[in-house]
Design an enzyme around this catalytic site. Structure first.
Site: not given
Ligand code: SAH
Ligand code: SF4
Length: 372
Positions: A105, A131, A138, A142, A145, A362
């Site tokens: 995406e 973006c 990944c 997290c 995420c 995302c």
């Molecule tokens: N992996 C990198 C960049 C991609 S994730 C990182 O973690 O910084 C980009 C952003 O999306 C991160 O700041 C993450 O906290 C946010 N994100 C992930 N899941 C989310 C959710 N369910 N709601 C809002 N933001 C989210």
């Molecule tokens: Fe990976 Fe999602 Fe964590 Fe960013 S927020 S490091 S994309 S698992």
């Protein structure tokens, strides 16, 4: 093999995929070596990134034989648009299919509308940020995420990173001389794909190409301290965003398991050694989750952590998705958190929920595609 392979852009007469590399993988210097004399590379860059051509044949000032050779060896775009969702605020979310059938995406964020004076004269153009994704899936995993749920599949190539911005500019007829900003905040952990990321940053910055200066590119990381240091040593001139999300290690480990290897202190240490443009700040992203990290005590600790760093905090509303137990925080709690920081001199914004009605966190569009 993969979950789903929905068609290929190039197939032979038996229907097998022909996976040609994309020319977007190359820096201008590499093209100079591959296709001398040197000025050819500049011409190719111009056709691709400024004239937005879709075929090598359209590169009129190249000899026919070279056009044929390029077409035999390479594709231009390594990705195709499979889905597009427009949000009421003008943001557009794209789902791209890669040559091997996987999907990623990207989001075009409209940061500012174009403005006109009373006579209808343009005061300023619309401002855009793209973006981009850096990986399919990944590894970091997290807890909040959606991208993490499907695990890690593979790194994106340089051309697949670059191609997202190019395709989005083309699809929206954004004039080639209109520069956009880039945030590496799509799917994946950009520092887990550091070599391709660094090369993509250089390709984007090329003045014969998209001409997006590294100052306008922000790398967002979940905090791989050793690689933040490496990125800094590369002296690319990019901006840094740290996905902090928690101010004590126990909570951060729950949210981002990798915190066991790279704890908060190590991240702060790496940030302190990162070369920052004198007029810029390191951005700290703080994903706010209801009753998890939205308390004032956390805001207090955050201020202490950021002491001595030219920083800016960006509070993000947790964006829920089916199956998650985390919840979106109350707006009042968000504002109280923000005010606490602002009153004590810490710059802090609340990220507008751009594209919230198109499920902008995302991974959500891809998830829909995989499960329907
Ligand atoms: N992996 C990198 C960049 C991609 S994730 C990182 O973690 O910084 C980009 C952003 O999306 C991160 O700041 C993450 O906290 C946010 N994100 C992930 N899941 C989310 C959710 N369910 N709601 C809002 N933001 C989210
Ligand atoms: Fe990976 Fe999602 Fe964590 Fe960013 S927020 S490091 S994309 S698992």
């Amino acid at each position: 093999m993969k979950k789903r392979c929905i068609g290929w852009s190039n197939t032979c007469e038996k229907g097998y995929p022909i996976l040609k590399p994309t020319i977007l993988d190359f820096t201008q210097e590499e093209l100079e070596t591959l296709f001398p004399p040197r000025f050819r590379a500049k011409q190719i860059y111009n056709w691709i990134y400024q004239q937005h051509v879709d075929t090598f044949d359209a590169m009129e000032n190249l000899p026919k034989s070279l056009r044929r050779e390029l077409a035999d060896r390479y594709t231009i775009s390594p990705l195709q648009i499979v889905q597009k969702q427009e949000s009421s605020d003008g943001s557009i979310k794209y789902l791209f299919r890669l040559e091997d059938g996987h999907t990623v995406e990207s989001v075009l964020l409209k940061m500012k509308e174009a403005e006109y004076d009373e006579e209808g004269e343009l005061l300023h153009h619309a401002k855009y940020t793209v973006c981009v994704s850096s990986q399919v899936g990944c590894k970091v995993g997290c807890a909040f995420c959606l991208t993490a749920k499907g695990g890690f599949i593979r790194n994106l190539s340089v051309g697949e990173i670059v191609g997202q911005v190019l395709e989005i500019k083309k699809d929206n007829a954004i004039a080639s001389n209109r520069r956009v900003n880039i945030v590496y905040m799509g799917m994946g952990e950009p520092l887990d794909n550091l070599d391709n990321l660094a090369k993509a940053i250089r390709v984007f910055a090329n003045e014969n190409g998209l001409s997006i200066s590294p100052k306008r590119q922000t790398v967002s990381t979940s905090g791989i301290s050793s690689k933040i240091k490496k990125l800094g040593e590369m002296e690319l001139g990019v901006q840094l965003a740290i996905s902090l999300h928690a101010v004590d290690d126990a909570l951060r480990e729950r949210l981002i398991p990798m915190n066991r290897a790279y704890n908060i202190a190590s991240i702060i240490d790496a940030v302190k050694s990162f070369p920052v443009n004198t007029r810029k700040r390191v951005m700290f992203e703080y994903l706010v989750i209801k009753n998890v990290n939205d308390d004032i005590e956390s805001a207090k600790k955050l201020i202490r952590l950021l002491e001595g760093i030219k920083s800016k905090v960006n509070l993000i509303y947790f964006n829920p998705y089916p199956g998650t137990t985390f919840e979106r925080p109350e707006p009042e709690r968000m504002r109280a958190f923000q005010e606490y920081l602002l009153k004590r001199g810490v710059l802090c914004t609340i990220r507008e929920s751009k594209g919230i009605d198109i499920s902008a966190a995302c991974g959500q569009l891809r998830e829909q595609e995989l499960t329907t």
